[in-house]
Design an enzyme around this catalytic site. Structure first.
Site, short mmCIF file in Angstrom:
data_model
loop_
_atom_site.label_atom_id
_atom_site.label_comp_id
_atom_site.label_asym_id
_atom_site.label_seq_id
_atom_site.Cartn_x
_atom_site.Cartn_y
_atom_site.Cartn_z
N LYS A 161 -69.44 -56.16 4.31
CA LYS A 161 -68.64 -56.78 3.25
C LYS A 161 -69.49 -57.77 2.42
O LYS A 161 -70.60 -58.14 2.82
CB LYS A 161 -67.43 -57.48 3.88
CG LYS A 161 -66.47 -56.49 4.55
CD LYS A 161 -65.18 -57.19 4.99
CE LYS A 161 -64.24 -56.21 5.66
NZ LYS A 161 -62.91 -56.83 5.95
N HIS A 175 -66.23 -53.91 8.04
CA HIS A 175 -65.04 -53.09 8.26
C HIS A 175 -65.47 -51.87 9.04
O HIS A 175 -66.58 -51.36 8.83
CB HIS A 175 -64.43 -52.65 6.92
CG HIS A 175 -63.42 -51.54 7.08
ND1 HIS A 175 -62.12 -51.79 7.40
CD2 HIS A 175 -63.57 -50.18 7.02
CE1 HIS A 175 -61.48 -50.61 7.53
NE2 HIS A 175 -62.33 -49.64 7.29
N GLU A 201 -61.53 -42.23 5.19
CA GLU A 201 -62.42 -43.26 4.62
C GLU A 201 -63.79 -42.70 4.27
O GLU A 201 -64.39 -43.09 3.26
CB GLU A 201 -62.54 -44.43 5.59
CG GLU A 201 -61.22 -45.19 5.73
CD GLU A 201 -61.28 -46.34 6.73
OE1 GLU A 201 -60.24 -47.01 6.91
OE2 GLU A 201 -62.36 -46.59 7.31
N TYR A 223 -57.79 -49.82 0.55
CA TYR A 223 -56.91 -50.57 1.46
C TYR A 223 -55.43 -50.31 1.17
O TYR A 223 -54.59 -51.16 1.52
CB TYR A 223 -57.22 -52.07 1.35
CG TYR A 223 -58.46 -52.49 2.12
CD1 TYR A 223 -58.53 -52.34 3.51
CD2 TYR A 223 -59.55 -53.07 1.48
CE1 TYR A 223 -59.65 -52.75 4.23
CE2 TYR A 223 -60.68 -53.47 2.20
CZ TYR A 223 -60.71 -53.31 3.58
OH TYR A 223 -61.81 -53.72 4.30
N ASN A 241 -65.01 -61.39 6.85
CA ASN A 241 -65.28 -61.09 8.27
C ASN A 241 -66.41 -60.07 8.47
O ASN A 241 -66.44 -59.34 9.45
CB ASN A 241 -64.00 -60.70 9.00
CG ASN A 241 -63.44 -59.37 8.57
OD1 ASN A 241 -63.83 -58.82 7.54
ND2 ASN A 241 -62.51 -58.83 9.35
#
Ligand code: CMP
Length: 140
Positions: A10, A116, A127, A50, A113
């Site tokens: 990320k 993913h 995905e 998402y 965070n």
């Protein structure tokens, strides 16, 4: 069984220049990088990726964060790759992540965070197709 999973480094972790350190963790755990690209997501792309979280209260913040800088996206392949990647990542909330996991070591908050990873085989297929629709992958 040999599986494939989608991984995203990320914007927070890309900005910290820890792509290489995170790749080493994948490789040392037997997860091979068989496709990869860096991308700056548009709002439509972040919302599309998402989409299952659209009704969640954190959706807007999540999308804004994922658009805030480039991300590094890769397909990982290896034995039990989906669960293995989730083990390496640690809990979604870095405060709850086990010592030595990617999120414990590199993440700042539940939004920022660091990584993913697909949470199921169904998600992984979807995905991977989202980011690599016509891309050659290189198993080895
Ligand atoms: P990720 O695995 O990319 O999937 C959805 C993301 O939403 C998650 O990581 C977190 O970064 C973010 N998020 C923010 N708040 C929450 C929450 N309360 N529960 C789950 N995910 C959250």
């Amino acid at each position: 069984a040999i599986e494939r999973t989608l991984s995203i480094i990320k914007p927070d972790a890309v900005a910290k220049d820890v792509i290489g350190q995170i790749y080493s963790r994948f490789e040392n755990a037997g997860l091979k990088i068989i496709a990869a690209r860096m991308v700056k997501l548009s709002r439509a792309e972040a919302e599309g990726f998402y989409a299952e979280h659209r009704e969640r209260p954190f959706f807007k913040d999540l999308v804004d964060f994922m658009m805030s800088g480039p991300v590094m996206v890769q397909v990982l392949e290896g034995d039990n790759a989906i669960a293995k990647n989730r083990e390496l990542m640690g809990a979604t909330n870095p405060k709850e992540a086990d010592k030595g996991t990617i999120r414990a070591d590199f993440a700042d908050s539940i939004d920022a965070n660091a990584v993913h990873g697909s949470d199921s085989a169904t998600a992984a297929t979807k995905e991977i197709a989202f980011f690599f629709p016509e891309t050659q992958t290189y198993s080895r």
